[in-house]
Design a protein around this motif. Structure first.
Motif, PDB file in Angstrom:
ATOM      1  N   ILE A  20       0.939  -1.281   0.075  1.00 25.43           N
ATOM      2  CA  ILE A  20       0.036  -0.131   0.153  1.00 25.43           C
ATOM      3  C   ILE A  20       0.916   1.494   0.047  1.00 25.43           C
ATOM      4  O   ILE A  20       0.808   2.202  -0.570  1.00 25.43           O
ATOM      5  CB  ILE A  20      -1.055  -0.127   1.188  1.00 25.43           C
ATOM      6  CG1 ILE A  20      -2.139  -1.050   0.964  1.00 25.43           C
ATOM      7  CG2 ILE A  20      -1.519   1.383   1.317  1.00 25.43           C
ATOM      8  CD1 ILE A  20      -2.954  -1.445   2.240  1.00 25.43           C
ATOM      9  N   ILE A  21       1.903   1.150   0.674  1.00 26.86           N
ATOM     10  CA  ILE A  21       2.568   2.547   0.872  1.00 26.86           C
ATOM     11  C   ILE A  21       3.749   2.689  -0.143  1.00 26.86           C
ATOM     12  O   ILE A  21       4.437   3.545  -0.074  1.00 26.86           O
ATOM     13  CB  ILE A  21       3.283   2.717   2.249  1.00 26.86           C
ATOM     14  CG1 ILE A  21       4.349   1.603   2.772  1.00 26.86           C
ATOM     15  CG2 ILE A  21       2.111   2.685   3.284  1.00 26.86           C
ATOM     16  CD1 ILE A  21       4.977   1.752   4.064  1.00 26.86           C
ATOM     17  N   SER A  22       4.354   1.532  -0.909  1.00 26.67           N
ATOM     18  CA  SER A  22       5.283   1.669  -1.923  1.00 26.67           C
ATOM     19  C   SER A  22       4.550   1.255  -3.283  1.00 26.67           C
ATOM     20  O   SER A  22       3.506   0.738  -3.245  1.00 26.67           O
ATOM     21  CB  SER A  22       6.465   0.847  -1.481  1.00 26.67           C
ATOM     22  OG  SER A  22       6.026  -0.503  -1.655  1.00 26.67           O
ATOM     23  N   GLY A  23       5.012   1.791  -4.232  1.00 28.87           N
ATOM     24  CA  GLY A  23       4.538   1.416  -5.522  1.00 28.87           C
ATOM     25  C   GLY A  23       5.417   2.038  -6.606  1.00 28.87           C
ATOM     26  O   GLY A  23       6.779   2.545  -6.316  1.00 28.87           O
ATOM     27  N   LYS A  24       5.120   1.774  -8.089  1.00 28.64           N
ATOM     28  CA  LYS A  24       6.092   2.253  -8.936  1.00 28.64           C
ATOM     29  C   LYS A  24       6.521   3.732  -8.940  1.00 28.64           C
ATOM     30  O   LYS A  24       7.298   4.230  -9.242  1.00 28.64           O
ATOM     31  CB  LYS A  24       5.483   1.750 -10.225  1.00 28.64           C
ATOM     32  CG  LYS A  24       5.418   0.273 -10.569  1.00 28.64           C
ATOM     33  CD  LYS A  24       4.979  -0.018 -11.709  1.00 28.64           C
ATOM     34  CE  LYS A  24       5.069  -1.459 -11.653  1.00 28.64           C
ATOM     35  NZ  LYS A  24       4.948  -1.950 -13.119  1.00 28.64           N
ATOM     36  N   GLU A  25       5.370   4.347  -8.686  1.00 27.04           N
ATOM     37  CA  GLU A  25       5.663   5.926  -8.228  1.00 27.04           C
ATOM     38  C   GLU A  25       6.442   6.343  -6.939  1.00 27.04           C
ATOM     39  O   GLU A  25       6.939   7.590  -6.971  1.00 27.04           O
ATOM     40  CB  GLU A  25       4.245   6.663  -8.497  1.00 27.04           C
ATOM     41  CG  GLU A  25       3.747   6.523  -9.511  1.00 27.04           C
ATOM     42  CD  GLU A  25       4.242   6.893 -10.988  1.00 27.04           C
ATOM     43  OE1 GLU A  25       4.842   8.106 -10.936  1.00 27.04           O
ATOM     44  OE2 GLU A  25       4.191   6.292 -11.916  1.00 27.04           O
ATOM     45  N   SER A  26       6.286   5.587  -5.996  1.00 30.10           N
ATOM     46  CA  SER A  26       6.856   5.902  -4.736  1.00 30.10           C
ATOM     47  C   SER A  26       7.555   4.610  -4.205  1.00 30.10           C
ATOM     48  O   SER A  26       6.923   4.033  -3.309  1.00 30.10           O
ATOM     49  CB  SER A  26       6.099   6.184  -3.945  1.00 30.10           C
ATOM     50  OG  SER A  26       4.994   5.767  -3.534  1.00 30.10           O
ATOM     51  N   ASP A  55       6.458  -7.613  -5.880  1.00 31.07           N
ATOM     52  CA  ASP A  55       6.192  -6.341  -6.135  1.00 31.07           C
ATOM     53  C   ASP A  55       7.753  -5.637  -6.261  1.00 31.07           C
ATOM     54  O   ASP A  55       8.579  -6.156  -5.385  1.00 31.07           O
ATOM     55  CB  ASP A  55       5.750  -5.495  -5.113  1.00 31.07           C
ATOM     56  CG  ASP A  55       5.348  -4.004  -5.306  1.00 31.07           C
ATOM     57  OD1 ASP A  55       5.724  -3.596  -6.545  1.00 31.07           O
ATOM     58  OD2 ASP A  55       5.156  -3.402  -4.543  1.00 31.07           O
ATOM     59  N   SER A  56       7.998  -5.051  -7.264  1.00 34.07           N
ATOM     60  CA  SER A  56       9.413  -4.602  -7.483  1.00 34.07           C
ATOM     61  C   SER A  56       9.746  -3.363  -6.930  1.00 34.07           C
ATOM     62  O   SER A  56      10.865  -2.783  -7.033  1.00 34.07           O
ATOM     63  CB  SER A  56       9.812  -4.697  -9.108  1.00 34.07           C
ATOM     64  OG  SER A  56       9.144  -4.094  -9.657  1.00 34.07           O
ATOM     65  N   SER A  57       8.985  -2.707  -5.997  1.00 33.07           N
ATOM     66  CA  SER A  57       9.130  -1.524  -5.596  1.00 33.07           C
ATOM     67  C   SER A  57       9.625  -1.506  -4.293  1.00 33.07           C
ATOM     68  O   SER A  57       9.691  -0.321  -3.763  1.00 33.07           O
ATOM     69  CB  SER A  57       7.750  -0.483  -5.599  1.00 33.07           C
ATOM     70  OG  SER A  57       6.906  -1.463  -4.858  1.00 33.07           O
ATOM     71  N   LEU A  58      10.136  -2.623  -3.662  1.00 30.83           N
ATOM     72  CA  LEU A  58      10.616  -2.917  -2.408  1.00 30.83           C
ATOM     73  C   LEU A  58      12.227  -3.230  -2.696  1.00 30.83           C
ATOM     74  O   LEU A  58      12.274  -4.140  -3.108  1.00 30.83           O
ATOM     75  CB  LEU A  58       9.793  -3.772  -1.638  1.00 30.83           C
ATOM     76  CG  LEU A  58      10.322  -3.912  -0.166  1.00 30.83           C
ATOM     77  CD1 LEU A  58      10.665  -2.510   0.753  1.00 30.83           C
ATOM     78  CD2 LEU A  58       9.775  -4.931   0.558  1.00 30.83           C
ATOM     79  N   LEU A  59      13.097  -2.461  -2.191  1.00 33.47           N
ATOM     80  CA  LEU A  59      14.531  -2.732  -2.115  1.00 33.47           C
ATOM     81  C   LEU A  59      14.966  -2.825  -0.536  1.00 33.47           C
ATOM     82  O   LEU A  59      14.516  -1.844   0.061  1.00 33.47           O
ATOM     83  CB  LEU A  59      15.262  -1.608  -2.956  1.00 33.47           C
ATOM     84  CG  LEU A  59      16.768  -1.804  -2.617  1.00 33.47           C
ATOM     85  CD1 LEU A  59      17.438  -2.995  -3.448  1.00 33.47           C
ATOM     86  CD2 LEU A  59      17.392  -0.648  -3.345  1.00 33.47           C
ATOM     87  N   VAL A  60      15.509  -4.038  -0.404  1.00 32.99           N
ATOM     88  CA  VAL A  60      15.977  -4.402   1.059  1.00 32.99           C
ATOM     89  C   VAL A  60      17.095  -4.563   1.000  1.00 32.99           C
ATOM     90  O   VAL A  60      17.763  -5.376   0.278  1.00 32.99           O
ATOM     91  CB  VAL A  60      15.243  -5.683   1.740  1.00 32.99           C
ATOM     92  CG1 VAL A  60      15.713  -5.883   3.176  1.00 32.99           C
ATOM     93  CG2 VAL A  60      13.648  -5.636   1.583  1.00 32.99           C
ATOM     94  N   ILE A  61      17.859  -3.641   1.833  1.00 31.93           N
ATOM     95  CA  ILE A  61      19.508  -3.776   1.931  1.00 31.93           C
ATOM     96  C   ILE A  61      19.659  -4.112   3.322  1.00 31.93           C
ATOM     97  O   ILE A  61      19.364  -3.521   4.351  1.00 31.93           O
ATOM     98  CB  ILE A  61      20.070  -2.324   1.797  1.00 31.93           C
ATOM     99  CG1 ILE A  61      19.717  -1.817   0.332  1.00 31.93           C
ATOM    100  CG2 ILE A  61      21.413  -2.367   2.021  1.00 31.93           C
ATOM    101  CD1 ILE A  61      20.060  -0.456  -0.007  1.00 31.93           C
TER     102      ILE A  61
END
Length: 91
Positions: A20-26, A55-61
């Protein structure tokens, strides 16, 4: 409610929240430091966000110290092996 049942209920809720809080735009970047101190349940939670996400809009480091505290049997070692197995592309 037992710990396993609580965790099984929390993981899908967190996954929906992240979607919900992440997406392609954010897109969202999650930086986790000092994972050598994390417990198994926390590492399982992070793993579920990485592996079960379509979903590819999450990057975990993830960041950790490699020292004598992280042995082969340490929860972090197991976590990293699982992630490497499912996220490494094969030819």
């Amino acid at each position: 409610i037992g710990n396993a049942m609580t965790q099984n209920q929390f993981i899908p809720v967190l996954q929906v929240f992240v979607k919900i809080i992440s997406g392609k735009e954010s897109p969202m970047v999650l930086f986790l430091d000092d994972l050598q101190w994390a417990d198994s349940a926390s590492l399982d939670l992070v793993e579920s966000l990485i592996v079960d996400s379509d979903d590819s809009s999450l990057l975990v480091i993830e960041s950790h110290r490699e020292n004598e505290e992280v042995s082969r049997n340490h929860p972090l070692s197991t976590h990293l092996k699982k992630l490497h197995a499912v996220t490494t592309p094969t030819a």
